[in-house]
Design a protein around this motif. Structure first.
Motif: not given
Lengths: 377, 417
Positions: A93-98, A167-169
């Motif tokens: 739910k954090r919406g962080i890309g990794m 990065l795509v989202f």
């Protein structure tokens, strides 16, 4: 008690300021309840910044990244994203890309399916998904490779896919955990520029973890040097290299000649230090203690000059015995014995008229007190 | 300088490179062969040869052609529309006389009895009186036993003179040949094998499913715990291997029988009435419970070996990309464990359909496997041909499963531990 009050005060302050994108406030982490892996980590990250956590392995930098991603819970302290506490939020739910160290591309999916995964779980339409996947592939210049499996790609290509997937989202924050560690040197350098280029073009905030100081220096806006669970220095690459604040940073970033001694006298910003060999050196007092305190002098090898004649003069001049000369193409590395230190390194560019040194020779070397920093022992 | 491609490469002394290389590796090849030869020899004697012997026995048909060789010869050219002539009866008398002297008519009478009930007593009775017979033999034989007056009897002898027979395989799937060579079902009350095959297969499938259900979480835990804890857990998983199979099976009897631990506890806490104790042993339940327990490690180990190779970063990556935990499991983790599931599944299933001791001890009547019938035909009914045919069918089923598995997953993916 005191700590938690402080944290609250800090949090309030952030909200008042409202400008920091991501914040670590007094974060501590312990795995076993005996030792702290991260001891009071504070970091403010501005929107669009490229911040690197640099340190040797086991220094706590990856733990900090994992806490931001949500895979580890801080034992104490707060982590804020856009002013919101995120400690209780699960990773998805954090919406962080990794981007992970070994890319973590799903081996049973094609490249395109890998990239579509974050979009599918967000229930994007098929059209939109395809469009975004194509755009992401174009960004990392792998348009042709959508149907391949990760195992059919080279290391560098896999790395680019991992980057595209993170990065795509369109996350606002991207975390990278030693993403270039598995690549060979040339590819690593190429990827450094690629990541830098993408960072600049997307304006996304990045937190990057590495133990490679060159990588950190090349890519970062700011670098936090970690050791032993605390940040030793947080500064721009330039400041970090030119003005290390303590012996660890000086030692960890770039090459560095170390001379041990005792402070004799403070003269303004400078101090006189008597080395263990008995020589007196004038140095800039950065983190040296009072008179009589032990100190380490840090001196970059390229800031030491060979004195061929009397025309050049420095406030520190000593004799050096050449022990070894190593030819490195663009520069020469000379190992000298200076002031009782046998490992004293001198770097001279392979330019016209450089002195031709031979082992056994005795030469005069000198350096400015401005380049010689007296740090903690 | 590079050599021209037409001339073969040679070593410095002019010997062709290939010859030289062969010579160089010959020693190590011989050494390798010597190292494996004791086991190879043992396997050939104790494994490969018995299997071929079994396959041979399942179709071998020597009894009639050796014991009634003269009769068979006399029947050559006989059309089977009327009783054969006197020469055939005379040949039969001669054959039986010789067989009676050598006392080897037992196998023949059993063999013919499989095809036509009553043949054993017919042959035995005839053989006892064959020395006192006078020509014409035709009337004398029919006088002893009416069976000799039936055309079908002679047709049977003629048919079974063939060196190979399908009748064991037909019997194994509850079929038989009529005298006219048609394949028909045996009478209902004799049908047992097909039902037993199906029972063996579906119960093995249930056992495989249960081991998967119970083993998957354990294997997951095992592969994700820190080494210190996972070692202990691994020992617990392997512990059953160190206990005798017999002990484990009989322990289940002690637990599950109607006066057993489980029933006693249930009665004591009032879940079931004393007179309505559950029957959990000597039936299908008993076989399934005991075999699931015994075969569980064979599911856990392949699963574990596959799960161990899945880095935790896959799940983390999936989570960070926005997948809910269950979705990540379904889309990422589970598909990656399929080779392990397939390997464990095929292993447990194959072991299970060939299992003997446990179903024999705890299966009772309803929980028995086809293997128990192989043993029955080996030890009690002494119909080795039928036992071999049933065993061969099991072997073919296993081979088919193996080939399908190899095609879909690949045997090289299977690792134990």
């Amino acid at each position: 008690m005191n700590d938690s009050l402080e944290v609250e005060a800090d949090v309030r302050e952030t909200k008042d300021q409202g400008e920091c994108f991501a914040r670590f406030v007094n974060v501590q982490k312990s795995y076993d309840g005996v030792e702290l892996v991260v001891k009071g980590f504070n970091l403010d990250i501005q929107q669009g910044e490229f911040v690197t956590l640099l340190g040797p392995s086991g220094s706590g930098k990856t733990t900090c990244l994992m806490m931001m991603a949500g895979f580890e819970t801080p034992t104490h302290g707060e982590i804020l994203l856009k002013g919101e506490q995120i400690s209780g939020l699960p990773p998805h739910k954090r919406g962080i890309g990794m981007v992970f160290q070994n890319y973590a591309l799903f081996p049973h999916m094609t490249v395109a399916e890998n990239l579509a995964f974050p979009l599918e779980v967000r229930h994007l339409s098929k059209d939109e998904t395809r469009k975004k996947v194509d755009r992401a592939l174009a960004m990392v210049r792998l348009e042709e490779f959508g149907d391949r499996r990760p195992a059919q790609l080279s290391g560098g290509q896999q790395q680019r896919v991992a980057l595209a997937r993170a990065l795509v989202f369109e996350p606002e924050l991207v975390l990278m955990d030693e993403p270039l560690g598995a690549l060979d040197k040339n590819l690593r350098e190429e990827m450094q520029y690629e990541i830098k280029r993408i960072h600049a073009s997307l304006g996304v905030t990045m937190i990057y973890v590495t133990h490679d100081q060159t990588e950190a220096l090349t890519m970062s806006d700011r670098i936090a040097v970690f050791n032993d669970g605390i940040v030793q220095q947080l500064a721009t690459p330039e400041t970090l290299y030119e003005e290390p604040e303590n012996a660890f940073v000086a030692y960890f970033i770039g090459e560095n000649n170390r001379l041990q001694g005792e402070v004799v006298e403070h003269i303004g910003d400078d101090c006189q230090v008597r080395l263990d060999s008995g020589d007196i050196v004038l140095a800039k007092a950065v983190a040296a203690g009072g008179v009589g305190a032990r100190t380490t002098l840090s001196l970059r090898p390229e800031r030491v000059s060979i004195l061929l004649d009397e025309s050049l003069s420095f406030d520190n001049c000593f004799e050096g015995h050449v022990k070894e000369v190593i030819y490195l193409g663009d520069h020469l590395r000379t190992r000298l014995a200076v002031c009782g230190n046998d490992e004293f390194i001198l770097k001279t560019p392979n330019a016209k008229g450089h002195p031709n040194l031979r082992p056994g020779q005795t030469i005069k070397v000198g350096w400015s007190s401005k380049d010689c920093r007296a740090l903690d022992a | 300088m590079s050599e021209s491609p037409s001339s073969p490469l040679t070593t410095a002394d002019g010997v062709p490179l290939k010859v030289s290389l062969r010579r160089a590796v010959r020693r190590s090849k011989i050494k390798a062969l010597l190292l494996v030869s004791p086991l190879l020899l043992f396997l050939i004697i104790a494994f490969v040869m018995p299997i071929f012997d079994m396959l041979w026995r399942s179709v071998d048909n020597p009894e009639v052609s050796t014991n009634l060789s003269r009769t068979v010869e006399a029947l050559e050219g006989w059309e089977g529309d009327a009783l054969p002539g006197e020469p055939a009866f005379a040949a039969l008398v001669e054959d039986l006389q010789e067989g009676q002297q050598a006392r080897n008519l037992g196998l023949l009478s059993s063999r013919l009895n499989y095809e036509k009930s009553g043949m054993r007593s017919t042959i035995n009775r005839t053989a006892r009186r064959v020395n006192a017979l006078e020509p014409p033999y035709r009337d004398a034989l029919i006088d002893i036993n009416d069976t000799w007056g039936e055309i079908d009897t002679w047709k049977l002898i003629q048919r079974e003179a063939a060196p190979l027979t399908m009748s064991y395989y037909l019997a194994a799937i509850d079929r038989q040949l009529t005298v006219d060579g048609e394949i028909v079902k045996v009478p209902d009350h004799l049908e047992i094998h097909v039902a037993l095959f199906w029972r063996t297969f579906w119960m093995s499938a249930v056992i495989t499913g249960l081991t998967l259900l119970l083993g998957y979480p354990i294997a997951f835990l095992l592969s994700n715990l820190p080494l210190r804890h996972s070692n202990l857990l691994m020992i617990l998983v392997l512990l059953p291997f160190w206990t005798s199979l017999l002990v484990r099976t009989t322990t289940w009897i002690a637990i599950l029988q109607s006066q057993g631990v489980l029933n006693d506890v249930m009665v004591a806490i009032g879940v079931i009435a004393d007179e309505a104790r559950w029957q959990m042993i000597h039936n299908k339940t008993g076989t399934i419970v005991a075999m699931t327990h015994i075969l569980l490690p064979f599911m856990i180990l392949p699963l574990y070996s596959v799960m161990k190779t899945i880095p935790p970063s896959y799940m983390r990556a999936a989570r960070s990309l926005g997948g809910r935990p269950f979705l990540c499991f379904r889309r990422i983790y589970f598909p990656l464990t399929i080779p392990g599931i397939a390997a464990g599944g095929i292993l447990v299933f194959i072991l299970s359909i060939g299992y003997y001791i446990t179903p024999a001890l705890v299966g009772g009547q309803s929980g028995r496997f086809i293997t128990n019938y192989i043993a029955y035909h080996m030890q009690t009914s002494l119909n080795w041909g039928l036992a071999a045919a049933i065993a061969s069918i099991l072997l073919f089923v296993v081979i088919i499963f193996y080939l399908v598995f190899n095609r879909l997953i690949g045997v090289d993916k299977v690792k134990l531990g």
